[in-house]
Design an enzyme around this catalytic site. Structure first.
Site, mmCIF file in Angstrom:
data_model
loop_
_atom_site.group_PDB
_atom_site.id
_atom_site.type_symbol
_atom_site.label_atom_id
_atom_site.label_comp_id
_atom_site.label_asym_id
_atom_site.label_seq_id
_atom_site.Cartn_x
_atom_site.Cartn_y
_atom_site.Cartn_z
ATOM 1 N N ASP A 148 23.661 18.267 31.584
ATOM 2 C CA ASP A 148 24.375 17.019 31.852
ATOM 3 C C ASP A 148 24.180 16.586 33.304
ATOM 4 O O ASP A 148 24.772 17.176 34.213
ATOM 5 C CB ASP A 148 25.872 17.256 31.550
ATOM 6 C CG ASP A 148 26.713 16.035 31.827
ATOM 7 O OD1 ASP A 148 26.162 14.910 31.847
ATOM 8 O OD2 ASP A 148 27.936 16.198 32.035
ATOM 9 N N SER A 183 27.553 15.463 35.508
ATOM 10 C CA SER A 183 28.626 16.314 36.024
ATOM 11 C C SER A 183 27.972 17.464 36.780
ATOM 12 O O SER A 183 26.744 17.602 36.748
ATOM 13 C CB SER A 183 29.519 16.835 34.887
ATOM 14 O OG SER A 183 28.806 17.727 34.054
ATOM 15 N N ASN A 194 29.277 21.030 37.119
ATOM 16 C CA ASN A 194 29.727 22.417 36.961
ATOM 17 C C ASN A 194 29.081 23.075 35.752
ATOM 18 O O ASN A 194 28.853 22.424 34.731
ATOM 19 C CB ASN A 194 31.253 22.482 36.786
ATOM 20 C CG ASN A 194 31.981 22.247 38.096
ATOM 21 O OD1 ASN A 194 32.354 21.124 38.415
ATOM 22 N ND2 ASN A 194 32.135 23.305 38.876
ATOM 23 N N TRP A 198 29.838 25.666 32.892
ATOM 24 C CA TRP A 198 30.900 26.436 32.242
ATOM 25 C C TRP A 198 30.535 26.820 30.815
ATOM 26 O O TRP A 198 29.846 26.101 30.116
ATOM 27 C CB TRP A 198 32.243 25.744 32.339
ATOM 28 C CG TRP A 198 32.429 24.457 31.599
ATOM 29 C CD1 TRP A 198 32.167 23.204 32.074
ATOM 30 C CD2 TRP A 198 32.964 24.295 30.278
ATOM 31 N NE1 TRP A 198 32.492 22.275 31.121
ATOM 32 C CE2 TRP A 198 32.989 22.917 30.006
ATOM 33 C CE3 TRP A 198 33.432 25.186 29.301
ATOM 34 C CZ2 TRP A 198 33.446 22.402 28.816
ATOM 35 C CZ3 TRP A 198 33.889 24.671 28.100
ATOM 36 C CH2 TRP A 198 33.894 23.289 27.880
ATOM 37 N N TYR A 253 40.685 16.294 32.728
ATOM 38 C CA TYR A 253 40.413 14.900 32.400
ATOM 39 C C TYR A 253 41.600 14.452 31.572
ATOM 40 O O TYR A 253 41.890 15.073 30.566
ATOM 41 C CB TYR A 253 39.249 14.733 31.459
ATOM 42 C CG TYR A 253 37.964 15.410 31.734
ATOM 43 C CD1 TYR A 253 36.978 14.762 32.464
ATOM 44 C CD2 TYR A 253 37.695 16.655 31.188
ATOM 45 C CE1 TYR A 253 35.748 15.352 32.633
ATOM 46 C CE2 TYR A 253 36.460 17.238 31.365
ATOM 47 C CZ TYR A 253 35.498 16.576 32.089
ATOM 48 O OH TYR A 253 34.288 17.153 32.239
ATOM 49 N N ASP A 268 22.535 9.390 33.288
ATOM 50 C CA ASP A 268 23.455 10.406 32.774
ATOM 51 C C ASP A 268 22.966 10.934 31.422
ATOM 52 O O ASP A 268 23.120 10.269 30.404
ATOM 53 C CB ASP A 268 24.854 9.778 32.645
ATOM 54 C CG ASP A 268 25.907 10.749 32.143
ATOM 55 O OD1 ASP A 268 25.584 11.946 31.925
ATOM 56 O OD2 ASP A 268 27.061 10.330 31.971
ATOM 57 N N THR A 300 25.437 11.349 28.032
ATOM 58 C CA THR A 300 25.904 10.366 27.057
ATOM 59 C C THR A 300 24.721 9.737 26.342
ATOM 60 O O THR A 300 23.635 9.622 26.900
ATOM 61 C CB THR A 300 26.779 9.267 27.694
ATOM 62 O OG1 THR A 300 27.216 8.388 26.656
ATOM 63 C CG2 THR A 300 26.011 8.444 28.712
#
Ligand code: NAG
Ligand code: NAG
Length: 399
Positions: free
Chosen positions: A89, A92, A94, A96, A134, A281, A284
């Protein structure tokens, strides 16, 4: 062995050390998997700093809202390595993955690969807590440090000080069915939660391993070649995946992959007034822009509004739809009807066609266009850390 052969082998070894390929898995989407209202909320929460969700917005935030994204593939964490499928992605920052100690009641977590720090001899549990809040849902966990490797081998790895979030709670019923375990953020450190540097930083710092500090996304849109979803290359581009030259646009800021969009036009008529910010991005599937402008575009292409900001079009019209031109890096990038229309299977074996454009007003930093898979699918996209720029070229749809 001839000298020629030795040289060839050496060249292959050298290029293998400088370029890592991660193949994407691929799948098709159904009509039911698209809910523009949910996607809009997700994108607002992700990108709009002025967005304050109301209690009516209580929905299961998290991986579920990434369900329409396509770019996922393998990484390995720890020693011996534990394998995960992550969504790459660029919107963003991070990394995880689900945590081995997530509660039994967290079905989504139970259904996916889980990281176990105790089973890795190189892992350090830092004890720091981690939360991406979020809206009303949030992902909570702890920060572990360990080795992170890209792809299926051990060529491109960080050292054991790499921070990652081990997610213990992750709401979202759709996540149960998600094809990937976690998220691999490839944005800039400035928007990283807990100020954890992203794994690419370590790879890029090693210029012997990675002479070009960049990564590139190629999405294969060839419907006859479903086995090959596409590819990310690390540390180099692959000229087999694009035609013509790469046009470069400098980064506007080091948060998202944010670049200047010079304009959007159809049949020579401009739909924007001057320069505007856009972000590339991969997280999406849609292409979003200010709602007043997108409304005009939907009208121009003859799409009919449904509920929730979705617009439908008769699939038979795709070949007659106008080209839509995006001006980036001093070049024109043309999306054709077949590029910006989503063809989605619905329950009764038919296909529904939705416009891939969505109106989304992002206030801060805004106004902002989000160039998702609708755009990246057509244009090979190069994310150049070293030179702080984004490169775009027309994608080749088969290798
Ligand atoms: C984030 O990390 C960078 C580099 O490690 C450091 O220079 C910076 O001060 C940190 N920022 C915060 C807010 O902790
Ligand atoms: C749209 O653009 C493509 C090339 O990107 C071109 O081949 C085609 O003729 C254009 N169609 C129209 C209607 O202008």
């Amino acid at each position: 062995m001839t000298t020629k052969f030795v040289l060839l082998v050496l060249a292959l070894v050298a290029s293998a050390a400088c370029l890592e390929r991660i193949h994407f898995q691929r799948r098709t989407f159904t009509r039911e998997e698209y809910n523009f209202e949910k996607i809009a909320k997700h994108l607002r929460a992700k990108h709009d700093r002025a967005y304050v969700p109301t209690s009516e917005d209580a929905y299961n935030e998290g991986l579920s809202d990434y369900s329409n994204a396509q770019y996922y593939g393998p990484i390995h964490i720890g020693t011996p390595s534990q394998k995960f499928i992550v969504l790459f992605d660029t919107g963003s920052s991070n990394l995880w993955v689900p945590c081995s100690n997530c509660p039994l009641g967290n079905i989504a977590c139970q259904m996916h690969n889980k990281f176990n720090c105790k089973k890795s001899t190189t892992c350090t549990a830092t004890g720091a807590t981690f939360e991406i809040a979020y809206g009303t849902g949030s992902m909570k966990g702890v920060v572990d440090n360990d080795i992170v490797c890209f792809g299926n081998d051990n060529t491109m790895c960080t050292d054991k000080t790499q921070g990652l979030a081990c997610a213990e709670s992750e709401p979202g019923i759709t996540f149960v069915g998600a094809k990937f375990d976690g998220i691999f953020g490839m944005g800039w450190d400035r928007i990283s939660v807990n100020n954890i540097s992203q794994p690419m930083d370590q790879i890029f710092a090693n210029s012997a391993l990675c002479p070009n500090q960049l990564f590139a996304f190629w999405l294969n849109r060839d419907g006859n070649d479903m086995a090959n979803g596409g590819e990310i290359t690390l540390c180099d581009t692959d000229p087999n995946h694009y035609t013509g030259d790469i046009a470069w646009e400098p980064l506007l800021s080091e948060d998202y992959w944010r670049i200047n969009l010079g304009g959007v036009s159809i049949d020579g008529e401009s739909y924007t007034t001057g320069n505007t910010d856009s972000i590339v991005d991969t997280g999406t599937s849609l292409l979003t822009g200010p709602s007043s402008i997108i409304k005009k575009i939907q009208k121009k292409i003859g799409a009919t509004p449904l509920l929730n900001g979705e617009y439908e079009i008769a699939c038979s019209k795709i070949p007659t739809l106008p080209n839509i031109t995006f001006s980036l890096g001093g070049k024109d990038f043309v999306l054709r009807g077949q590029d910006y229309i989503l063809q989605l299977a619905n329950g009764n074996g038919q296909t529904t066609c939705l416009s891939g454009f969505m109106g989304l007003d992002i206030q801060a930093p805004g106004p902002l266009w989000i160039l998702g898979d609708v755009f990246i699918g057509r244009f090979y996209s190069v994310f150049d850390h070293g030179n702080r720029r984004v490169g775009l070229a027309t994608s080749k749809n088969s290798a």
